[in-house]
Design a protein around this motif. Structure first.
Motif, PDB file in Angstrom:
ATOM      1  N   LEU B  33      43.017  39.304  49.837  1.00 45.72           N
ATOM      2  CA  LEU B  33      42.780  38.421  48.731  1.00 45.72           C
ATOM      3  C   LEU B  33      43.527  37.100  48.664  1.00 45.72           C
ATOM      4  N   CYS B  39      44.285  37.698  42.977  1.00 49.43           N
ATOM      5  CA  CYS B  39      45.440  38.847  43.284  1.00 49.43           C
ATOM      6  C   CYS B  39      46.001  39.257  42.041  1.00 49.43           C
ATOM      7  N   ALA B  42      43.909  42.018  41.001  1.00 51.13           N
ATOM      8  CA  ALA B  42      43.893  43.123  41.828  1.00 51.13           C
ATOM      9  C   ALA B  42      45.087  44.155  41.177  1.00 51.13           C
ATOM     10  N   TYR B  47      45.173  47.982  41.724  1.00 47.65           N
ATOM     11  CA  TYR B  47      45.065  48.228  43.157  1.00 47.65           C
ATOM     12  C   TYR B  47      46.544  48.434  43.812  1.00 47.65           C
ATOM     13  N   CYS B 100      45.535  44.378  50.089  1.00 47.69           N
ATOM     14  CA  CYS B 100      45.370  45.438  49.234  1.00 47.69           C
ATOM     15  C   CYS B 100      44.903  46.519  49.951  1.00 47.69           C
ATOM     16  N   TYR B 151      34.334  43.749  50.959  1.00 48.78           N
ATOM     17  CA  TYR B 151      35.964  43.403  51.003  1.00 48.78           C
ATOM     18  C   TYR B 151      36.056  41.985  51.892  1.00 48.78           C
ATOM     19  N   GLN B 156      34.494  38.528  47.714  1.00 48.63           N
ATOM     20  CA  GLN B 156      35.482  38.631  46.477  1.00 48.63           C
ATOM     21  C   GLN B 156      35.619  37.212  45.687  1.00 48.63           C
ATOM     22  N   LEU B 164      36.244  43.978  42.028  1.00 48.62           N
ATOM     23  CA  LEU B 164      37.323  45.024  41.832  1.00 48.62           C
ATOM     24  C   LEU B 164      37.271  45.933  40.910  1.00 48.62           C
TER      25      LEU B 164
END
Lengths: 259, 259
Positions: B33, B39, B42, B47, B100, B151, B156, B164
């Protein structure tokens, strides 16, 4: 047809400049299109093609479609693969490119029709996608103010030819344009994620109407917002997550669904 | 925090491989990411971040948000501008990146909820945009079969974090999955531009339902089509012009608008 094998040929340099710079598009009155479908759409929609470039490979594969493009072109050239790679804006060039002349839009507003107005839309893909959906749904035209360049190759690609056909009416003074349309009996709407706005599902779009979609980050400006009835797309999920082109799609759909 | 200044550092090589290759994402169980918002999303969504990379510049600008990311990370590194330029997949790197760990989705279907099913959607931007709109509108989850990689950094990015959070249920056998849901009382719908299908505006979506959106070029496969009630978005304009993510948006909106 003449050949161009050199990437430093003047016409190739011009094509690259027009493709990559809105300043050059303004100065020359030209814009750049790429791909069989888009170039063919330009020819079929009656654009004057100043110059077209095709690779031998493309010519062999799709002669019939390319002939449509060539016959609308003032000049045509066969170009080498190296030249095609120089001028392409795509990851996998199709080997068909053209420089078209911009044309003036003379649009007679249909005061009982539905229009979308775009204020400061900055993402070429959003702009193109909105044009595409507008055409698909039968919207009469897009009024734009402060948006990115409709002739940006990314906008044209995302629009899949619809930006060549849909009336796109640019204005430097959106307020005056909207007020004029309002005086002619059209309803003005501004979309907002604010939950105190009227739910779009409760609006009866039975006459002429303009819905304003604002900038991706900031929404509709205060000046324009104050002229319009505020409407919102009620959401069960996370309101912040609706992208400008999706909000525009749902708004246009609601305007048209019972029309 | 340790520093990485060399673009040939092993972790940097790994990050590039994970960012650019779905095979490496499968082999390592990691995904890449980029950007502060993604980020941070996540980290906030729970995550596990195997490794995060930030530039000094980013750290200065957004320390508070970055701390959220760092505290969810097993390892964190300060990276040089050259390293950031090496790993970025964007045009203007924000200087915040992470690897991740994928996690298994354990989704309990809500048989009275609304779901979208995606069959062979191939464009990462479409896939991401559909996830984003699904979450915004309150769709319960996306069932996917044969689609591009969720992914993929482009997916994303287009999903703006929603990929996510939204339950994305992958199946290798869409037919069996749909039949099971049908046995539990859910209605199955397949979208098509065919004008002999039922108009979506005439459908009462009052119980559990799944709407299938097909591949960008070919639509829903015959096998799946035959299981479903066929529905279409009536259009005033050019039917061919509605892109898969826009068709999905309008379909999901119709499923939810009276729900």
């Amino acid at each position: 047809m003449d050949r161009i094998d050199s990437v430093s040929n003047d016409r190739i340099k011009l094509a690259v400049k027009v493709a990559t710079s809105s300043k050059h598009r303004r100065q020359t009155g030209l814009f750049f299109l790429e791909g069989l479908r888009l170039c063919r759409d330009a020819a079929l929609t009656g654009y004057e093609i100043e110059c077209s470039f095709v690779t031998e490979n493309a010519l062999e594969k799709a002669l019939e479609d390319i002939e449509v493009i060539l016959s609308a072109s003032n000049r045509s050239f066969i170009v080498s693969t190296a030249v095609a790679e120089k001028i392409t804006q795509a990851q996998t060039p199709q080997g068909v490119f053209c420089l078209c002349k911009k044309r003036e839009i003379k649009h007679e507003f249909d005061f009982s029709g539905k229009y979308i107005a775009l204020e400061n839309i900055q993402d070429p893909s959003n702009f193109g996608a909105i044009c595409r959906t507008a055409e698909a749904l039968g919207i009469k035209g897009a009024i734009t103010c402060g948006c990115c360049d409709i002739y940006n190759p990314k906008t044209q690609r995302a629009a899949m030819g619809s930006a060549l056909r849909l009336p796109v009416i640019e204005t430097a003074d959106l307020k005056s344009t909207l007020l004029e349309l309002s005086e002619r009996g059209m309803e003005l709407y501004a979309t907002t994620p604010r939950s105190d706005a009227d739910k779009i599902t409760g609006i009866c779009f039975d006459g002429g109407a303009v819905a304003v979609i604002g900038n991706e980050g900031n929404g509709v400006s205060d000046e324009i917002f104050s002229l319009c009835r505020k409407i919102t797309i009620p959401m069960g999920g996370r309101a912040e997550s609706l992208n400008a082109s999706m909000a525009a799609a749902i708004t246009m759909w609601e305007m048209m669904r019972n029309g």
